[in-house]
Design a protein around this motif. Structure first.
Motif, PDB file in Angstrom:
ATOM      1  N   GLN A  83      46.670  39.950  38.645  1.00  0.00           N
ATOM      2  CA  GLN A  83      47.447  41.173  38.420  1.00  0.00           C
ATOM      3  C   GLN A  83      47.024  41.861  37.130  1.00  0.00           C
ATOM      4  O   GLN A  83      46.976  43.098  37.060  1.00  0.00           O
ATOM      5  N   ASP A  84      46.705  41.085  36.103  1.00  0.00           N
ATOM      6  CA  ASP A  84      46.216  41.668  34.857  1.00  0.00           C
ATOM      7  C   ASP A  84      44.921  42.435  35.097  1.00  0.00           C
ATOM      8  O   ASP A  84      44.710  43.531  34.557  1.00  0.00           O
ATOM      9  N   THR A  85      44.029  41.849  35.914  1.00  0.00           N
ATOM     10  CA  THR A  85      42.759  42.501  36.207  1.00  0.00           C
ATOM     11  C   THR A  85      42.991  43.795  36.973  1.00  0.00           C
ATOM     12  O   THR A  85      42.372  44.831  36.685  1.00  0.00           O
ATOM     13  N   ARG A  86      43.900  43.746  37.953  1.00  0.00           N
ATOM     14  CA  ARG A  86      44.201  44.961  38.717  1.00  0.00           C
ATOM     15  C   ARG A  86      44.771  46.046  37.809  1.00  0.00           C
ATOM     16  O   ARG A  86      44.376  47.222  37.907  1.00  0.00           O
ATOM     17  N   ASP A  87      45.697  45.671  36.940  1.00  0.00           N
ATOM     18  CA  ASP A  87      46.304  46.656  36.034  1.00  0.00           C
ATOM     19  C   ASP A  87      45.236  47.308  35.147  1.00  0.00           C
ATOM     20  O   ASP A  87      45.277  48.526  34.899  1.00  0.00           O
ATOM     21  N   LEU A  88      44.304  46.493  34.667  1.00  0.00           N
ATOM     22  CA  LEU A  88      43.242  47.016  33.806  1.00  0.00           C
ATOM     23  C   LEU A  88      42.391  48.044  34.545  1.00  0.00           C
ATOM     24  O   LEU A  88      42.101  49.123  34.016  1.00  0.00           O
ATOM     25  N   LEU A 105      35.905  45.209  43.791  1.00  0.00           N
ATOM     26  CA  LEU A 105      35.438  45.113  42.407  1.00  0.00           C
ATOM     27  C   LEU A 105      36.466  44.395  41.534  1.00  0.00           C
ATOM     28  O   LEU A 105      36.098  43.618  40.638  1.00  0.00           O
ATOM     29  N   VAL A 106      37.735  44.644  41.807  1.00  0.00           N
ATOM     30  CA  VAL A 106      38.790  43.957  41.054  1.00  0.00           C
ATOM     31  C   VAL A 106      38.711  42.455  41.310  1.00  0.00           C
ATOM     32  O   VAL A 106      38.833  41.645  40.376  1.00  0.00           O
ATOM     33  N   ARG A 107      38.513  42.074  42.556  1.00  0.00           N
ATOM     34  CA  ARG A 107      38.427  40.647  42.879  1.00  0.00           C
ATOM     35  C   ARG A 107      37.218  40.005  42.219  1.00  0.00           C
ATOM     36  O   ARG A 107      37.310  38.888  41.687  1.00  0.00           O
TER      37      ARG A 107
END
Length: 222
Positions: A83-88, A105-107
């Motif tokens: 979730q942190d990566t998605r938010d970024l 790309l998020v994954r």
């Protein structure tokens, strides 16, 4: 000795220690996995869970069950949350661009971050949606390689509560995706309740929403 302990303010919860793998007699012999059920404790839940210094902890449960909230509040040490990566990425992307377009790309970024965290050799807490069993297999192999243990922290939250949690955060998954998550999480929960711990896991800790809310510290010894 890589110790794994769960501590409470009023009662102690102890998980088994991993044997000293430097001793010839201990090689190839691991302690039996343990299931620790912290649900329905009526307010008598642990406030802290402490794991060994090189252990890996996977936090899993339905979307909206509170995994990210729990990790942000309680984890002391390295944590890797998708979730942190998605938010970024969402902050960097144009508002008109649907998340589905850049989801791959998020994954990739999430798993690259997880790989980097594992390379440090220290304890790591990892967010898992419950449908990616291959991630747990990867972490189990890494735990064996580094001579530590993999633990599963499973949030048992009713689907209605999880859906409410999605509405509260203003973000949800599709009905199809939620049904997939629900089926995978249900199979995992039923297996654990039968005492069938996922391959490679040294322990599973079951928590409901009340037990999760009571946790204030998830960390590593040493």
């Amino acid at each position: 000795m890589n110790r794994t302990t769960a501590c409470a303010t009023t009662t102690g919860v102890a998980l088994p220690e991993r044997p000293d793998t430097s001793a010839p007699a201990a090689r190839g012999a691991l302690p039996a996995p343990v299931v620790q059920d912290l649900r329905e404790r009526a307010g008598d839940s642990p406030r802290a869970l402490l794991f060994g210094p090189r252990d890996l902890v996977v936090v899993t449960g339905l979307p909206g069950s509170g995994k990210s909230t729990l990790m942000r509040r309680a984890v002391r040490g390295a944590r890797v949350d998708s979730q942190d990566t998605r938010d970024l990425w969402e902050r960097r992307m144009p508002r008109f661009l649907p998340y589905a377009v850049y989801r791959p790309l998020v994954r990739l970024a999430h798993y690259a971050g997880l790989h980097g965290a594992l390379r440090t050799g220290g304890g790591v807490v990892v967010h898992d949606c419950g449908t990616q069993a291959w991630v747990r297999r990867w972490l189990a192999r890494e735990a064996r390689r580094r001579g530590s243990r993999l633990h599963l922290l499973l949030l048992d939250v009713p689907p209605q509560q999880a859906l409410a949690g999605q509405r509260e955060r203003g973000r949800g998954v599709s009905r199809y995706a939620f049904l997939r998550h629900r089926a995978a999480s249900g199979r995992l929960l039923r297996a654990v309740e039968r005492g069938e711990v996922p391959a490679g896991c040294g322990s599973v800790v079951l928590v409901d929403r009340d037990a999760a809310n009571a946790l204030r510290h998830i960390g590593f010894t040493g």
